[in-house]
Design an enzyme around this catalytic site. Sequence first.
Site, mmCIF file in Angstrom:
data_model
loop_
_atom_site.group_PDB
_atom_site.id
_atom_site.type_symbol
_atom_site.label_atom_id
_atom_site.label_comp_id
_atom_site.label_asym_id
_atom_site.label_seq_id
_atom_site.Cartn_x
_atom_site.Cartn_y
_atom_site.Cartn_z
ATOM 1 C CD GLU A 186 -2.786 -1.014 2.501
ATOM 2 O OE1 GLU A 186 -3.982 -0.673 2.396
ATOM 3 O OE2 GLU A 186 -2.239 -1.307 3.590
ATOM 4 C CE1 TYR A 244 -18.137 24.812 -5.050
ATOM 5 C CE2 TYR A 244 -19.489 25.983 -3.451
ATOM 6 C CZ TYR A 244 -19.204 25.641 -4.764
ATOM 7 O OH TYR A 244 -19.970 26.128 -5.786
ATOM 8 C CD GLU A 248 -9.581 3.678 11.483
ATOM 9 O OE1 GLU A 248 -10.236 2.660 11.738
ATOM 10 O OE2 GLU A 248 -8.566 3.659 10.752
ATOM 11 C CE LYS A 280 -6.505 1.088 2.453
ATOM 12 N NZ LYS A 280 -5.714 0.826 3.677
#
Length: 119
Positions: free
Chosen positions: A21, A53, A73, A98
Amino acid sequence: MDRVALRGLKARGHHGVFPREREEGQTFIVDLTLGLDTRPAAADDDLTKTVHYGIVAEEVVAVVEGEPVNLIETLAERIAQTCLKHDGVQEVEVCVHKPDAPITVPFDDVTVTIIRSRV
């Protein structure tokens, strides 16, 4: 509290606990809901009295593309703190997707959703 939402922000990051990863990276998708009072901006039709934004989107993508972390997290927390730096944003809900997580069984998506506020 009013809401401004951004859905489906995509960026490539190198987050995760496995070497593959970190080396190869993967796509992360972020959904945001910003809580703020939009009345001042609406009354004066003034962008400076609300959250821009487009800038938030660029900053969030930079966080995803930035320094790797082990956990989504942690990534969600960094994104939330970035959003709360904007004047007027009182609360943010962050959902990090993910979709290419290293899971050995069929799945559609993995998400972590957090809500953070100035209080």
